[in-house]
Motif scaffolding. Structure first.
Motif, PDB file in Angstrom:
ATOM      1  N   MET A 123       0.672  12.525  -1.914  1.00 50.31           N
ATOM      2  CA  MET A 123      -0.540  11.779  -1.596  1.00 50.31           C
ATOM      3  C   MET A 123      -0.400  10.963  -0.308  1.00 50.31           C
ATOM      4  O   MET A 123      -1.291  10.231   0.067  1.00 50.31           O
ATOM      5  N   ARG A 124       0.755  11.063   0.348  1.00 54.15           N
ATOM      6  CA  ARG A 124       0.937  10.379   1.630  1.00 54.15           C
ATOM      7  C   ARG A 124       0.074  11.054   2.678  1.00 54.15           C
ATOM      8  O   ARG A 124       0.244  12.232   2.968  1.00 54.15           O
ATOM      9  N   LYS A 125      -0.859  10.309   3.261  1.00 52.98           N
ATOM     10  CA  LYS A 125      -1.838  10.915   4.168  1.00 52.98           C
ATOM     11  C   LYS A 125      -1.181  11.498   5.414  1.00 52.98           C
ATOM     12  O   LYS A 125      -1.532  12.592   5.853  1.00 52.98           O
ATOM     13  N   GLY A 126      -0.214  10.768   6.014  1.00 52.20           N
ATOM     14  CA  GLY A 126       0.444  11.272   7.201  1.00 52.20           C
ATOM     15  C   GLY A 126       1.221  12.540   6.920  1.00 52.20           C
ATOM     16  O   GLY A 126       1.193  13.502   7.700  1.00 52.20           O
ATOM     17  N   LEU A 127       1.903  12.576   5.783  1.00 50.93           N
ATOM     18  CA  LEU A 127       2.662  13.756   5.401  1.00 50.93           C
ATOM     19  C   LEU A 127       1.729  14.934   5.141  1.00 50.93           C
ATOM     20  O   LEU A 127       2.027  16.079   5.520  1.00 50.93           O
ATOM     21  N   GLU A 128       0.605  14.662   4.524  1.00 49.40           N
ATOM     22  CA  GLU A 128      -0.366  15.722   4.233  1.00 49.40           C
ATOM     23  C   GLU A 128      -0.853  16.378   5.524  1.00 49.40           C
ATOM     24  O   GLU A 128      -0.946  17.613   5.615  1.00 49.40           O
ATOM     25  N   VAL A 129      -1.140  15.579   6.547  1.00 45.16           N
ATOM     26  CA  VAL A 129      -1.607  16.112   7.827  1.00 45.16           C
ATOM     27  C   VAL A 129      -0.509  16.922   8.498  1.00 45.16           C
ATOM     28  O   VAL A 129      -0.744  18.018   9.006  1.00 45.16           O
ATOM     29  N   ALA A 130       0.720  16.389   8.480  1.00 44.79           N
ATOM     30  CA  ALA A 130       1.835  17.072   9.133  1.00 44.79           C
ATOM     31  C   ALA A 130       2.128  18.415   8.478  1.00 44.79           C
ATOM     32  O   ALA A 130       2.300  19.429   9.161  1.00 44.79           O
ATOM     33  N   ILE A 131       2.164  18.451   7.156  1.00 46.55           N
ATOM     34  CA  ILE A 131       2.443  19.693   6.434  1.00 46.55           C
ATOM     35  C   ILE A 131       1.349  20.722   6.703  1.00 46.55           C
ATOM     36  O   ILE A 131       1.618  21.914   6.899  1.00 46.55           O
ATOM     37  N   THR A 132       0.118  20.264   6.748  1.00 52.96           N
ATOM     38  CA  THR A 132      -1.005  21.173   7.006  1.00 52.96           C
ATOM     39  C   THR A 132      -0.904  21.806   8.383  1.00 52.96           C
ATOM     40  O   THR A 132      -1.225  22.978   8.577  1.00 52.96           O
ATOM     41  N   GLN A 133      -0.434  21.017   9.363  1.00 48.72           N
ATOM     42  CA  GLN A 133      -0.313  21.541  10.731  1.00 48.72           C
ATOM     43  C   GLN A 133       0.869  22.500  10.877  1.00 48.72           C
ATOM     44  O   GLN A 133       0.764  23.520  11.543  1.00 48.72           O
ATOM     45  N   VAL A 134       1.986  22.151  10.258  1.00 45.64           N
ATOM     46  CA  VAL A 134       3.183  22.987  10.387  1.00 45.64           C
ATOM     47  C   VAL A 134       3.089  24.227   9.506  1.00 45.64           C
ATOM     48  O   VAL A 134       3.485  25.322   9.899  1.00 45.64           O
ATOM     49  N   TYR A 135       2.551  24.049   8.291  1.00 46.61           N
ATOM     50  CA  TYR A 135       2.406  25.159   7.356  1.00 46.61           C
ATOM     51  C   TYR A 135       0.937  25.271   6.937  1.00 46.61           C
ATOM     52  O   TYR A 135       0.541  24.814   5.861  1.00 46.61           O
ATOM     53  N   PRO A 136       0.103  25.860   7.783  1.00 52.80           N
ATOM     54  CA  PRO A 136      -1.346  25.863   7.530  1.00 52.80           C
ATOM     55  C   PRO A 136      -1.749  26.609   6.263  1.00 52.80           C
ATOM     56  O   PRO A 136      -2.797  26.314   5.682  1.00 52.80           O
TER      57      PRO A 136
END
Length: 220
Positions: free
Chosen positions: A1-14
């Protein structure tokens, strides 16, 4: 639920499958819907691998309190049930407890820059869980941990804790000793009944199938 982690994971592993920890989900859920009925059904719905069973359990919750399902649909849209998990990652964890334990284990190290973090984790692994191994020979050592100590003898497969002798598998003290000498041949430290060969031998025989009772021969 960490917002920054969620964005990063989405960008690296779409195309990654984003799952949600049921323990955290339930922690939020029970603030609005309490009782053993909701607890048992929600956790059962998370644990089941079968979509049909998952749907039945949610239907029971819906029939009891429609607002509960509405709440789930609005606030917890990620995957949180095994019945919805994909089959690529081969992981059926429904909580993130393992990451919590890992974070606790590394402690303040997680605040370090990534290179220092990885190097520090490497050193912690090499410390073998803070067990201190004092070797007196190639096969004998004194293993210390939190004020206690045990004698381990590798070639005799013994430890003064007696776990190795009883189970036939190296105890944690023996494992610390074996790991400290970088011994990759773990098979020689395991009782023969735990080898792959013995496992295959134990299950080598077929169990004959039987027809139903209606097909049994009847005399008279």
């Amino acid at each position: 639920m960490r917002k920054g982690l969620e964005v990063a994971i989405t960008q690296v592993y779409p195309n990654i499958e984003h799952r949600e920890c049921i323990r955290h989900l339930y922690s939020n859920f029970k603030r609005h819907f309490r009782g053993d009925f909701f607890t048992s059904n929600l956790w059962a719905a998370a644990r089941t691998y079968r979509p049909s069973e998952h749907d039945i359990l949610l239907k029971e919750i819906f029939d009891e309190r429609e607002a509960a399902i509405t709440y789930l649909n609005q606030n917890h849209k990620r995957i949180w049930s095994r019945s919805k998990f994909g089959t690529i990652s081969k992981c059926d964890y429904i909580t993130n407890n393992i990451s919590k334990v890992f974070n606790s284990w590394i402690g303040d190290l997680r605040c370090q820059p990534v290179l220092q973090l990885l190097d520090a984790i490497r050193e912690k692994f090499m410390n073998l869980g803070e067990y201190e191994v004092l070797r007196s020979s190639d096969n004998r050592a004194e293993v210390k941990f939190k004020g206690r100590q045990w004698e381990v003898v590798l070639n005799e497969r013994t430890c003064t804790c007696r776990v190795w002798q009883v189970k036939g598998l190296p105890c944690k003290h023996a494992a610390a000793f074996i790991g400290s000498i970088r011994d990759n041949n773990w098979d020689k430290h395991v009782d023969q009944y735990f080898t792959i060969e013995k496992y295959k031998e134990a299950y080598a025989l077929d169990i004959s199938p039987m027809p139903g009772k209606d097909e049994w021969d009847r005399e008279g």
